[in-house]
Design a protein around this motif. Structure first.
Motif, short mmCIF file in Angstrom:
data_model
loop_
_atom_site.label_atom_id
_atom_site.label_comp_id
_atom_site.label_asym_id
_atom_site.label_seq_id
_atom_site.Cartn_x
_atom_site.Cartn_y
_atom_site.Cartn_z
N CYS A 1 45.24 -17.71 -19.77
CA CYS A 1 44.02 -16.92 -19.60
C CYS A 1 44.08 -15.67 -20.48
CB CYS A 1 43.83 -16.53 -18.14
SG CYS A 1 43.26 -17.86 -17.08
N ARG A 2 45.22 -15.03 -20.53
CA ARG A 2 45.36 -13.86 -21.38
C ARG A 2 45.08 -14.22 -22.84
NH1 ARG A 2 50.27 -12.78 -20.35
NH2 ARG A 2 49.93 -11.20 -18.74
N ARG A 3 45.65 -15.32 -23.28
CA ARG A 3 45.42 -15.76 -24.66
C ARG A 3 43.95 -16.04 -24.92
NH1 ARG A 3 50.25 -20.21 -25.78
NH2 ARG A 3 52.02 -18.78 -25.52
N ALA A 4 43.29 -16.67 -23.97
CA ALA A 4 41.88 -17.03 -24.15
C ALA A 4 41.00 -15.77 -24.21
CB ALA A 4 41.41 -17.94 -23.02
N LEU A 5 41.28 -14.81 -23.35
CA LEU A 5 40.51 -13.57 -23.37
C LEU A 5 40.68 -12.84 -24.70
CD1 LEU A 5 41.28 -12.39 -19.75
CD2 LEU A 5 38.99 -12.88 -20.64
N ARG A 6 41.90 -12.78 -25.19
CA ARG A 6 42.16 -12.09 -26.45
C ARG A 6 41.56 -12.86 -27.63
NH1 ARG A 6 48.48 -10.00 -25.60
NH2 ARG A 6 47.99 -8.52 -23.91
N ALA A 7 41.60 -14.18 -27.56
CA ALA A 7 41.07 -14.98 -28.68
C ALA A 7 39.55 -14.87 -28.78
CB ALA A 7 41.49 -16.44 -28.52
N THR A 8 38.87 -14.82 -27.63
CA THR A 8 37.40 -14.77 -27.64
C THR A 8 36.86 -13.35 -27.72
OG1 THR A 8 37.33 -14.73 -25.22
CG2 THR A 8 37.23 -16.90 -26.29
N GLY A 9 37.65 -12.40 -27.22
CA GLY A 9 37.17 -11.03 -27.13
C GLY A 9 36.25 -10.80 -25.94
N PHE A 10 36.07 -11.79 -25.07
CA PHE A 10 35.21 -11.65 -23.90
C PHE A 10 35.88 -10.72 -22.89
CE2 PHE A 10 33.22 -16.15 -24.50
CZ PHE A 10 32.58 -15.69 -25.64
N ARG A 11 35.07 -10.02 -22.10
CA ARG A 11 35.57 -9.04 -21.15
C ARG A 11 35.42 -9.50 -19.71
NH1 ARG A 11 38.95 -7.14 -23.64
NH2 ARG A 11 39.12 -5.36 -22.21
N ARG A 12 35.09 -10.75 -19.51
CA ARG A 12 34.96 -11.29 -18.16
C ARG A 12 35.67 -12.64 -18.07
NH1 ARG A 12 30.47 -8.37 -19.06
NH2 ARG A 12 29.69 -9.93 -20.51
N LEU A 13 36.33 -12.84 -16.94
CA LEU A 13 37.03 -14.10 -16.65
C LEU A 13 36.48 -14.65 -15.34
CD1 LEU A 13 39.38 -16.19 -17.10
CD2 LEU A 13 40.81 -14.62 -15.75
N VAL A 14 36.06 -15.90 -15.36
CA VAL A 14 35.59 -16.59 -14.15
C VAL A 14 36.60 -17.66 -13.78
CG1 VAL A 14 33.89 -18.29 -13.36
CG2 VAL A 14 33.12 -16.13 -14.37
N VAL A 15 36.94 -17.73 -12.50
CA VAL A 15 37.89 -18.73 -12.01
C VAL A 15 37.14 -19.65 -11.06
CG1 VAL A 15 40.09 -19.11 -10.86
CG2 VAL A 15 39.72 -17.01 -12.18
N ALA A 16 37.17 -20.95 -11.33
CA ALA A 16 36.41 -21.91 -10.55
C ALA A 16 37.26 -23.12 -10.23
CB ALA A 16 35.15 -22.34 -11.31
N GLY A 17 36.90 -23.85 -9.19
CA GLY A 17 37.65 -25.04 -8.79
C GLY A 17 38.55 -24.75 -7.60
N GLY A 18 39.01 -25.81 -6.95
CA GLY A 18 39.74 -25.68 -5.70
C GLY A 18 40.99 -24.83 -5.77
N VAL A 19 41.75 -24.93 -6.87
CA VAL A 19 42.98 -24.15 -7.00
C VAL A 19 42.65 -22.66 -7.14
CG1 VAL A 19 45.13 -23.87 -8.32
CG2 VAL A 19 44.17 -26.14 -8.01
#
Length: 345
Positions: free
Chosen positions: A257-275
């Protein structure tokens, strides 16, 4: 439809082992929902039996629709559309909800729409009082899928990475079975991990020693098996193994998740699904958000697992934009979410 009345949609979810029904109204939100879990049906077999799942959906669905409509204070004629999960999922289970939903829409003379199950999960945080704004990085983590996606808007999804083998939830369930825990295994393993001693065992963090955003979790259950054989199976050892396994999964997800946020530059993370309901994962992602200066959004635990509310919301957005399925019954056991288009597109 009366032009002065808001748009109301019935959502039907039958992709696996929960029968979910909900009513959603644009501008007002969720009016009612009803859910039946088949956990007790499948527990004796240690996992989902597709034929039993399909039969139970047939038994439960009509009563749940009546319950949701009664809670919403509506008759069937008060609906403006019907949304049903068309995939991905178990083909027999999907066909039950798809046939019921399509037939109900036809009988009422309202449009129907085939909803992607994973789009429902991705949009579930929009059901909350403080919904995330687009764009965001989404971690979709469940028994059947582990994916990272860049979400630019409804129907605008770009796959960043996914599991090459077992999904995280699947690995939880299989490791729980190795440890002698019941079904569903994920929550049972998490509860056992709470009694474990951190640091006694250390499991690998798969695919974190190389670039990229893909996952691999199948090796962790093998590592758990070998550790159990070598260390013995007393209660404390089993708890320590569960703790080490959960730590490995959680840290791996956080790193990606850290890598994805830094790669996209997005400032929001959404977590979905049962886990996404796992407490240890939420605590670790909250810490990540503080360290990275971003916001993290979760659906409430009831909307992490499969439910009708997320299907009603996703379907309502598409139906209100003019999208509608034909008279055919759509069911797709495999259906990449990144193949979707924006509503009405």
């Amino acid at each position: 439809m009366d032009a002065k009345r808001a748009f109301r949609c019935l959502g039907i979810e039958t992709s696996c082992d929960e029968t979910g029904v909900a009513v959603y109204e644009l501008g007002r939100g969720l009016l009612a929902q009803a859910l039946h879990s088949q956990a007790a049906v499948h527990a004796r077999y240690g996992g989902v039996v597709p034929e039993l799942a399909s039969r139970d959906h047939v038994r439960r669905l009509p009563a749940l629709v009546r319950q949701a409509l009664a809670e919403a204070g509506l008759s069937p004629s008060g609906l403006d559309g019907v949304a049903y999960t068309a995939g991905p999922g178990l083909i027999g289970a999907l066909l039950v909800g798809a046939a019921f939903g399509r037939a109900l829409a036809w009988s009422l003379g309202v449009p129907a729409v085939a909803v992607h199950h994973l789009e429902g999960h991705l949009l579930a945080p929009l059901l909350e009082p403080d919904p995330p704004a687009f764009p965001f990085v989404a971690l979709l983590v469940s028994g059947g899928h582990t994916q990272l996606l860049a979400v630019a808007g409804v129907g605008r999804y770009r796959l960043l990475g996914e599991s090459r083998d077992d999904a995280a939830g699947e690995a939880f369930d299989k490791t729980a079975k190795l440890l002698g825990l019941g079904y569903p295994g994920g929550p049972a393993l998490a509860a056992l991990a709470d009694r474990g001693r951190p640091g006694r065992f250390r499991f690998p963090r798969p695919m974190t020693d190389r670039p990229g955003l893909d996952f691999s979790f199948s090796g962790l259950k093998t590592h758990a098996l070998y550790t159990l054989r070598e260390a013995g199976g007393d209660e404390q050892t089993r708890a320590d193994i569960a703790c080490a396994f959960q730590e490995a999964v959680v840290e791996t997800l956080v790193i990606k998740c850290r890598r994805a946020l830094r790669a996209t530059g997005f400032r929001r993370l959404v977590v979905a699904g049962g886990v996404g309901a796992n407490r240890a994962l939420r605590e670790a992602l909250d810490a990540l958000a503080r360290a990275e200066g971003v916001r993290v959004h979760y659906p409430r635990p009831a909307f992490c697992t499969d439910n009708g509310a997320m299907i009603a919301l996703a379907g309502c957005l598409r139906l209100a934009a003019g999208e509608a399925a034909g008279l055919e019954v759509e069911a797709r056991p495999r259906w990449p979410v990144e193949a979707l288009a924006p509503p009405g597109g």
